[in-house]
Scaffold this active site. Structure first.
Site, short mmCIF file in Angstrom:
data_model
loop_
_atom_site.label_atom_id
_atom_site.label_comp_id
_atom_site.label_asym_id
_atom_site.label_seq_id
_atom_site.Cartn_x
_atom_site.Cartn_y
_atom_site.Cartn_z
N GLN A 1 37.71 -48.37 2.18
CA GLN A 1 38.25 -47.21 1.49
C GLN A 1 39.67 -46.92 1.97
O GLN A 1 40.14 -47.47 2.95
CB GLN A 1 37.32 -46.01 1.68
CG GLN A 1 35.97 -46.25 1.03
CD GLN A 1 35.07 -45.04 1.04
OE1 GLN A 1 35.39 -44.01 1.60
NE2 GLN A 1 33.91 -45.16 0.41
N GLU B 1 30.93 -42.20 -17.33
CA GLU B 1 29.66 -41.53 -17.65
C GLU B 1 29.62 -40.19 -16.93
O GLU B 1 30.10 -40.06 -15.79
CB GLU B 1 28.51 -42.41 -17.20
CG GLU B 1 27.13 -41.84 -17.45
CD GLU B 1 26.03 -42.79 -17.01
OE1 GLU B 1 26.09 -43.98 -17.36
OE2 GLU B 1 25.11 -42.33 -16.31
#
Length: 341
Positions: free
Chosen positions: A218, A244
């Site tokens: 990350q 979504e």
């Protein structure tokens, strides 16, 4: 500069969207694995994943596949405890292959697998190459769930350790997975994150089902690159799209950061003219409700006495100053020449 917005809210747009189904494996309130070893990295999972265990019977500290192997070898060893619950299972340490995501609680077993893993190679060959930036050593491969089911199932199981709301583990035939690879130092290409996309989604504007960047990788802009890739891919067949919904807490942070920067760039570049929400949506490729949601989050909208909602230039400037946004530093994260057709 003026922005005309029709009387519509993001909440109204999304009331019709159904919430994600909960898997029969359940949802855990806390991690059920102490720590994970992934290649040379060791870290703690963020969430629990009962799908690593047998959902109906077994031994609380035994992985599901190990239990299945045990009763296959000796049917009399079956453990049908009335108090058994996969939600109460726990193991101290899980070893995961950094190439194919197969897993074990036995370190030696994983080292033996690592030596013979068919995905352990200098350049990944699972699925199809869809992006290869040779200068930055970035690769994205499209892996179809129905073609490489075991790889995708294990990928989903691993991803659930860092996704609170993921519920699809094994029924992955109708999903495509876009796996981001990069060289970790001088080592081979290894997967660092992925996003999935439903091949035939209930909402045709959906360009991404879930996204995950593994903890050791990350803060490298991988998430933003995958988001940008999802929009680039979607634009081949439709003008606007989006992820979504509802977004996970971490997904919401990632998307709002990505949307905000790109919308600010678009707004600053169009200061000299009036435009509508629809035009801004078309220019960016973002759904109208996502554009509106982001503008509300940025705090750059104001309502005039006649009820008309417009973009306030002074509020936009406040946002630019507060975030130290520099439009000249905003460049595409992906190289247009590195896409494979």
């Amino acid at each position: 500069m003026s922005l005309t917005i029709s009387p519509i809210t993001q909440e109204q747009n999304r009331q019709a969207a159904s919430s994600k189904a909960t898997s029969y494996y359940g949802r855990l309130e806390k991690p059920n694995i102490g720590k994970v070893t992934f290649g040379k990295y060791e870290f703690e999972p963020w969430y629990g994943n009962p799908a690593y265990f047998n959902p109906y019977e077994g031994v609380p500290n035994m992985l599901g596949y190990e239990y299945s192997n045990m009763i296959a070898a000796d049917p009399m060893s079956r453990k049908r405890q009335k108090s058994y619950s996969s939600e109460e299972c726990f193991i101290d340490h899980l070893f995961v292959c950094e190439y194919c995501f197969k897993y074990s609680v036995n370190e030696n077993e994983m080292l033996e697998h690592w030596e013979i893993c068919r995905f352990h190679r200098e350049n990944p060959d699972v699925g199809t190459m869809v992006y290869y930036d040779r200068k930055k050593n970035h690769i994205i491969r499209e892996v179809k769930g129905y073609q490489d089911p075991l790889f995708c199932q294990n990928l989903c199981l691993f991803g659930k350790l860092f996704l609170d709301d993921k519920s699809v583990y094994f029924n992955i035939d109708h999903f495509n997975f876009y796996v981001f690879y990069c060289k970790d130092g001088e080592r081979d290409y290894i997967p660092m994150g992925f996003f999935s996309k439903e091949m035939i989604a209930y909402d045709p504007t959906t360009n991404l089902a879930c996204i995950c960047v593994f903890p050791p990788f990350q803060r490298r802009h991988i998430g933003a690159m995958l988001i940008e890739f999802s929009y680039t891919l979607a634009r081949l067949s439709q003008a606007t799209s989006g992820p979504e919904i509802p977004l996970s807490p971490f997904g919401k942070v990632s998307y709002l950061n990505y949307w905000s920067k790109n919308l600010a760039k678009q707004l600053i570049q169009t200061r000299s003219r009036n435009f509508t929400l629809e035009e801004l949506s078309t220019a960016t490729g973002y759904r109208k409700e996502d554009v509106l949601y982001t503008l509300e989050h940025m705090g750059v909208l104001t309502q005039e006495p006649n009820g008309k909602v417009v973009l306030a230039s002074d509020k936009l400037q406040e946002w630019v100053n507060a975030t130290k946004f520099d439009v000249n530093k905003q460049h595409p994260l992906l190289d247009a020449k590195s896409f494979y057709k």
